[in-house]
Design an enzyme around this catalytic site. Structure first.
Site: not given
Ligand code: PGA
Length: 228
Positions: A207-208, A6-8, A186
């Site tokens: 995400g990150g 998920n690149w947001k 995370s």
């Molecule tokens: P994160 O985000 O891996 O940066 O914690 C996960 C997500 O929001 O899907």
């Protein structure tokens, strides 16, 4: 195992091209990339399976700022995330709108990753199971539906849930609706293996760590290893 990145609100079209030119999904794992709407075309051209980060419940209409399933399908997009906690927190998404988005997208032929998860306050006050039951109750089983369990307190905080917490939540979700369940929050190359080893974990929403080719590849490889 399914690993979705998920690149947001990160990566322009040219940054997406650069990522795809370098990224080779490892064998033995299904991989999905979820870029911003403006980078979907480049990601599809890059040869990966692509999901959007949201999708509307009508095919067209007066819904400024929204994007519909037929628009995504014409681009070659395979599915969409719905109900991410950032949409619930900042953009007024509710269980009802999440349900409408999921049902319409599935009916239109898209895959769906529907996100659920409790806040820190909810976990501390012992209502995690109630929250998950409420969020999952609105989702109809479907062979293209995947649920992502993402505890809000673990998203972007560096504080991954313990493998016991993950297993307990996933088992509960699967008892309510029999679909694959991803863990999100995370995930990093050095912390995912104990989570991936749990029986009811079918992959991850990352995400990150999905923004760099190296860390995303390492997480995909860990998933491929664990079930091989
Ligand atoms: P994160 O985000 O891996 O940066 O914690 C996960 C997500 O929001 O899907």
């Amino acid at each position: 195992m399914l690993i979705a990145g998920n690149w947001k609100m990160y990566k322009t079209p040219s940054e997406t091209e650069a990522f795809c030119a370098q990224f080779e999904p490892p064998a033995g794992v299904d991989v999905v990339i979820c870029p911003p709407f403006t980078s979907l075309r480049e990601a599809v051209a890059g040869g990966v399976t692509v999901y959007a980060q949201n999708v509307h419940w009508e095919d067209e209409g007066a819904f400024t700022g929204e994007v519909s399933a037929p628009m995504l399908l014409e681009l070659g997009v395979s599915g969409a995330i719905v109900g991410h906690s950032e949409r619930r927190q900042h953009f007024g998404e509710t269980d009802e709108t999440v349900a409408k988005r999921a049902a319409h997208a599935l009916g239109a032929g898209l895959g769906v990753i529907a996100c659920v998860g409790e806040s820190e306050e909810e976990r501390e006050s012992g209502v995690t199971a109630d929250v998950l039951r409420r969020q999952v109750a609105v989702l109809e089983p479907h062979d293209r539906l995947v649920i992502a369990y993402e505890p809000v307190w673990a998203i972007g905080t560096g504080k991954i849930a313990t493998h016991d917490q993950v297993q307990e939540a996933h088992a509960l979700i699967k008892s309510l609706v029999d679909v694959p369940v991803l863990y999100g929050g995370s995930c990093k190359p050095d912390n995912v293996e104990p989570v991936f080893a749990e029986r009811d974990v079918d992959g991850a929403l990352v995400g990150g760590a999905s923004l760099q080719v190296e860390s995303f590849t390492a997480i995909c490889e860990a998933a491929a290893r664990i079930r091989s």
